[in-house]
Scaffold this motif. Structure first.
Motif, PDB file in Angstrom:
ATOM      1  N   ASN A 171       0.655  -1.137   0.057  1.00  0.00           N
ATOM      2  CA  ASN A 171      -0.091  -0.063  -0.039  1.00  0.00           C
ATOM      3  C   ASN A 171       0.721   1.081   0.008  1.00  0.00           C
ATOM      4  OD1 ASN A 171      -2.838  -1.074   0.388  1.00  0.00           O
ATOM      5  ND2 ASN A 171      -1.536  -2.041   1.931  1.00  0.00           N
ATOM      6  N   GLY A 172       0.331   2.300  -0.492  1.00  0.00           N
ATOM      7  CA  GLY A 172       1.177   3.700  -0.853  1.00  0.00           C
ATOM      8  C   GLY A 172       1.724   4.075   0.454  1.00  0.00           C
ATOM      9  N   ASP A 173       0.865   4.211   1.664  1.00  0.00           N
ATOM     10  CA  ASP A 173       1.189   4.742   2.770  1.00  0.00           C
ATOM     11  C   ASP A 173       1.328   3.615   3.815  1.00  0.00           C
ATOM     12  OD1 ASP A 173       1.059   6.581   5.227  1.00  0.00           O
ATOM     13  OD2 ASP A 173       1.422   7.924   3.821  1.00  0.00           O
ATOM     14  N   ALA A 174       0.470   3.680   4.896  1.00  0.00           N
ATOM     15  CA  ALA A 174       0.511   2.828   6.111  1.00  0.00           C
ATOM     16  C   ALA A 174      -0.131   1.589   5.834  1.00  0.00           C
ATOM     17  CB  ALA A 174       0.204   3.332   7.235  1.00  0.00           C
ATOM     18  N   GLY A 175       0.137   0.310   5.963  1.00  0.00           N
ATOM     19  CA  GLY A 175      -0.614  -0.860   6.112  1.00  0.00           C
ATOM     20  C   GLY A 175      -1.812  -0.700   6.806  1.00  0.00           C
ATOM     21  N   LEU A 176      -1.649  -0.355   8.119  1.00  0.00           N
ATOM     22  CA  LEU A 176      -2.560   0.046   9.186  1.00  0.00           C
ATOM     23  C   LEU A 176      -2.401   1.362   9.466  1.00  0.00           C
ATOM     24  CD1 LEU A 176      -2.840  -3.182  11.283  1.00  0.00           C
ATOM     25  CD2 LEU A 176      -4.903  -2.132   9.989  1.00  0.00           C
ATOM     26  N   PHE A 177      -3.391   2.059   9.586  1.00  0.00           N
ATOM     27  CA  PHE A 177      -3.320   3.788   9.868  1.00  0.00           C
ATOM     28  C   PHE A 177      -4.386   4.070  10.600  1.00  0.00           C
ATOM     29  CE2 PHE A 177      -4.791   7.941   9.158  1.00  0.00           C
ATOM     30  CZ  PHE A 177      -3.278   8.610   9.274  1.00  0.00           C
ATOM     31  N   ASN A 204       4.896  -2.032   2.629  1.00  0.00           N
ATOM     32  CA  ASN A 204       4.343  -0.565   2.650  1.00  0.00           C
ATOM     33  C   ASN A 204       5.320   0.509   2.906  1.00  0.00           C
ATOM     34  OD1 ASN A 204       1.175  -1.980   2.957  1.00  0.00           O
ATOM     35  ND2 ASN A 204       2.367  -2.855   4.554  1.00  0.00           N
ATOM     36  N   ARG A 205       4.702   1.601   2.741  1.00  0.00           N
ATOM     37  CA  ARG A 205       5.599   2.649   3.135  1.00  0.00           C
ATOM     38  C   ARG A 205       6.001   2.617   4.453  1.00  0.00           C
ATOM     39  NH1 ARG A 205       7.583   7.645   1.599  1.00  0.00           N
ATOM     40  NH2 ARG A 205       7.778   9.228   3.141  1.00  0.00           N
ATOM     41  N   ILE A 206       4.991   2.475   5.491  1.00  0.00           N
ATOM     42  CA  ILE A 206       4.950   2.347   6.992  1.00  0.00           C
ATOM     43  C   ILE A 206       4.004   1.125   7.386  1.00  0.00           C
ATOM     44  CG2 ILE A 206       4.601   3.411   9.392  1.00  0.00           C
ATOM     45  CD1 ILE A 206       5.119   6.004   7.860  1.00  0.00           C
ATOM     46  N   GLY A 207       4.667   0.313   8.050  1.00  0.00           N
ATOM     47  CA  GLY A 207       3.677  -0.938   8.381  1.00  0.00           C
ATOM     48  C   GLY A 207       2.570  -0.463   9.039  1.00  0.00           C
ATOM     49  N   ILE A 208       2.721  -0.012  10.426  1.00  0.00           N
ATOM     50  CA  ILE A 208       1.439   0.644  11.192  1.00  0.00           C
ATOM     51  C   ILE A 208       1.942   1.937  11.651  1.00  0.00           C
ATOM     52  CG2 ILE A 208       0.297   0.179  13.584  1.00  0.00           C
ATOM     53  CD1 ILE A 208       1.294  -2.690  13.473  1.00  0.00           C
ATOM     54  N   THR A 209       0.964   2.961  11.466  1.00  0.00           N
ATOM     55  CA  THR A 209       0.853   4.277  11.957  1.00  0.00           C
ATOM     56  C   THR A 209      -0.070   4.409  13.112  1.00  0.00           C
ATOM     57  OG1 THR A 209       1.820   5.278   9.914  1.00  0.00           O
ATOM     58  CG2 THR A 209       0.859   6.720  11.332  1.00  0.00           C
ATOM     59  N   VAL A 210       0.233   4.961  14.471  1.00  0.00           N
ATOM     60  CA  VAL A 210      -0.795   5.511  15.132  1.00  0.00           C
ATOM     61  C   VAL A 210      -0.449   6.557  15.281  1.00  0.00           C
ATOM     62  CG1 VAL A 210      -1.285   5.120  17.544  1.00  0.00           C
ATOM     63  CG2 VAL A 210      -0.555   3.136  16.328  1.00  0.00           C
ATOM     64  N   ARG A 211      -1.605   7.616  15.039  1.00  0.00           N
ATOM     65  CA  ARG A 211      -1.440   9.027  15.150  1.00  0.00           C
ATOM     66  C   ARG A 211      -2.437   9.883  16.075  1.00  0.00           C
ATOM     67  NH1 ARG A 211      -1.559  12.309   9.448  1.00  0.00           N
ATOM     68  NH2 ARG A 211      -3.564  12.866   9.991  1.00  0.00           N
ATOM     69  N   ARG A 212      -1.633  10.417  17.000  1.00  0.00           N
ATOM     70  CA  ARG A 212      -2.567  11.352  17.975  1.00  0.00           C
ATOM     71  C   ARG A 212      -3.583  10.428  18.545  1.00  0.00           C
ATOM     72  NH1 ARG A 212      -3.442  15.849  13.489  1.00  0.00           N
ATOM     73  NH2 ARG A 212      -1.068  16.556  13.097  1.00  0.00           N
ATOM     74  N   LEU A 213      -3.225   9.300  19.234  1.00  0.00           N
ATOM     75  CA  LEU A 213      -4.226   8.334  19.825  1.00  0.00           C
ATOM     76  C   LEU A 213      -3.533   8.236  21.311  1.00  0.00           C
ATOM     77  CD1 LEU A 213      -5.409   6.156  16.975  1.00  0.00           C
ATOM     78  CD2 LEU A 213      -6.588   8.136  17.772  1.00  0.00           C
ATOM     79  N   ARG A 214      -4.530   7.683  22.340  1.00  0.00           N
ATOM     80  CA  ARG A 214      -4.336   7.408  23.669  1.00  0.00           C
ATOM     81  C   ARG A 214      -4.975   5.906  23.699  1.00  0.00           C
ATOM     82  NH1 ARG A 214      -1.516  11.040  26.609  1.00  0.00           N
ATOM     83  NH2 ARG A 214      -2.216  10.177  28.692  1.00  0.00           N
ATOM     84  N   ASP A 215      -4.283   5.150  24.789  1.00  0.00           N
ATOM     85  CA  ASP A 215      -5.180   3.928  25.088  1.00  0.00           C
ATOM     86  C   ASP A 215      -5.503   3.130  24.049  1.00  0.00           C
ATOM     87  OD1 ASP A 215      -6.288   2.066  26.833  1.00  0.00           O
ATOM     88  OD2 ASP A 215      -8.269   3.327  26.910  1.00  0.00           O
ATOM     89  N   LEU A 216      -4.207   2.586  23.592  1.00  0.00           N
ATOM     90  CA  LEU A 216      -4.267   1.587  22.441  1.00  0.00           C
ATOM     91  C   LEU A 216      -2.952   0.585  22.548  1.00  0.00           C
ATOM     92  CD1 LEU A 216      -4.934   2.426  18.719  1.00  0.00           C
ATOM     93  CD2 LEU A 216      -2.652   1.216  19.146  1.00  0.00           C
ATOM     94  N   THR A 217      -3.251  -0.813  22.098  1.00  0.00           N
ATOM     95  CA  THR A 217      -2.218  -1.718  22.228  1.00  0.00           C
ATOM     96  C   THR A 217      -2.017  -2.510  20.714  1.00  0.00           C
ATOM     97  OG1 THR A 217      -2.998  -2.543  24.584  1.00  0.00           O
ATOM     98  CG2 THR A 217      -1.832  -3.902  23.120  1.00  0.00           C
TER      99      THR A 217
END
Length: 355
Positions: A171-177, A204-217
């Motif tokens: 995928n062009g950017d993140a696989g999981l975003f 992908n470009r990035i495998g996993i991106t987590v942006r501006r989030l809290r309380d996540l595993t």
């Protein structure tokens, strides 16, 4: 709508919570079967809360929008393939603003609840394979998102999601975003315990991106062959991004080269990157074989965000980090940031003494 388009099987009076003879008819959940040449969207539009739309093996050239709470959209594994509509086709070609394969859509003030998307493949779309916004307790399981222009599987404005055993590649950017919002500048949102587990992210470009989030595993994922493996992004807004757990992931050889963008420099050789985050636990991960000359290169990297927000009070503990260049552990923050490194199996760090 004809029987050819949607088949109600005799067993579709599936009764939850009791026996058929004791459960009210209003509690019956139906099974809608879609076969090649038929419309998935028509079946989804006909379904009610609690129903399942079962898509048989084959290739379906359309986009699909889900707005019904409690709906399950399920395929027959990777043999159920959703692809962009062909030119001149009468099938659905739009999914939100266009360019997405599957859209699961609620609202910020009234989330769409308890939707499941499982056991299918979605690829070749200009934007995102599976896009969700305004959801609560969305489950995405065993979905393959392959060759989409931007994100494989993406979510914003949502809580308590479960993303498990999916594959996102090429995928062009993140696989999981996952993000609070993809358009607005605002503080980090609390996901209420969203989980990303046992996914496979490659090329992908990035495998996993987590942006501006809290309380996540983020746990037990396999991330390999991307330009960067796992990217946790914050900024100067309040509340801060962080209070996350990244544990038990295998992050290996993410050495693909990706040119710089308006947001980021060129990427290559980044394992796990924290930028502008606080109170994040990074533990029991295996991070090996990364090499690059980007400012973000290295095994596990703490990097001050490009808007100057510091990464503070993060704990990096019990990880196996080796054969990464320029270093296994990289902390670009000041000594007073309160970041802690302990119990990691590694050889080289910047600054020295973190291993």
């Amino acid at each position: 709508m004809t029987k050819r388009h949607i088949t109600y099987l005799a067993c579709t009076t599936v009764l939850l919570g009791g026996l058929a003879g004791t459960t009210p008819a209003s509690a019956a959940h139906r099974l809608h079967v879609v076969r090649p040449g038929e419309s998935i969207q028509k079946a989804v539009d006909a379904a009610r809360s609690g129903d399942t739309v079962l898509v048989m093996g084959g290739t379906y050239h359309e986009s699909v929008t889900v707005r019904t709470p409690g709906l399950t959209l399920r395929g027959m594994g990777r043999n159920t393939m959703i692809r962009p509509a062909q030119k001149g086709a009468t099938a659905s070609t739009r999914c939100l603003e266009g360019g997405d394969g599957i859209c699961v859509v609620g609202a910020k003030d009234k989330p769409l609840t308890d939707v499941t998307v499982a056991d299918l493949s979605v690829g070749g779309f200009a934007r995102t394979g599976l896009w969700s916004t305004g959801t609560d307790r969305l489950t995405v399981r065993r979905v393959t998102a392959d060759g989409n222009g931007q994100w494989g599987i993406a979510e914003e404005h949502s809580t308590r999601g479960v993303f498990r055993e999916n594959t996102a590649r090429r995928n062009g950017d993140a696989g999981l975003f996952l993000a609070n919002s993809v358009t607005a500048e605002q503080g980090a949102a609390d996901t209420g315990g969203t989980v990303l587990a046992r996914n496979h992210l490659a090329d992908n470009r990035i495998g996993i991106t987590v942006r501006r989030l809290r309380d996540l595993t983020v746990t037990r994922n396999e991330v390999t062959g991307n330009c960067a493996g796992v990217f946790v992004v914050g900024d100067e807004n309040e509340p801060r991004a962080g209070a996350l757990t990244i544990s038990g992931n295998r992050v290996e050889r993410n050495n693909k080269y990706c040119a710089k963008t308006a947001r980021l420099p060129a990427l290559q050789g980044s394992g796990i990157v924290l930028t502008g985050t606080e109170r994040t636990l990074v533990t029991r991960n295996t991070v090996t074989g990364h090499s690059g000359t980007s400012p973000l290169s290295g095994g596990i990297v703490l990097f001050k965000s490009f808007v100057g927000a510091r990464s503070e009070q993060n704990r990096i503990t019990g990880n196996h980090v080796e054969d990464n260049s320029p270093a296994d552990l990289v902390d670009q923050e000041a000594a007073k940031s309160g970041n802690a490194f302990d119990g990691n199996a590694c050889r080289v760090s910047r600054p020295a003494g973190l291993c």
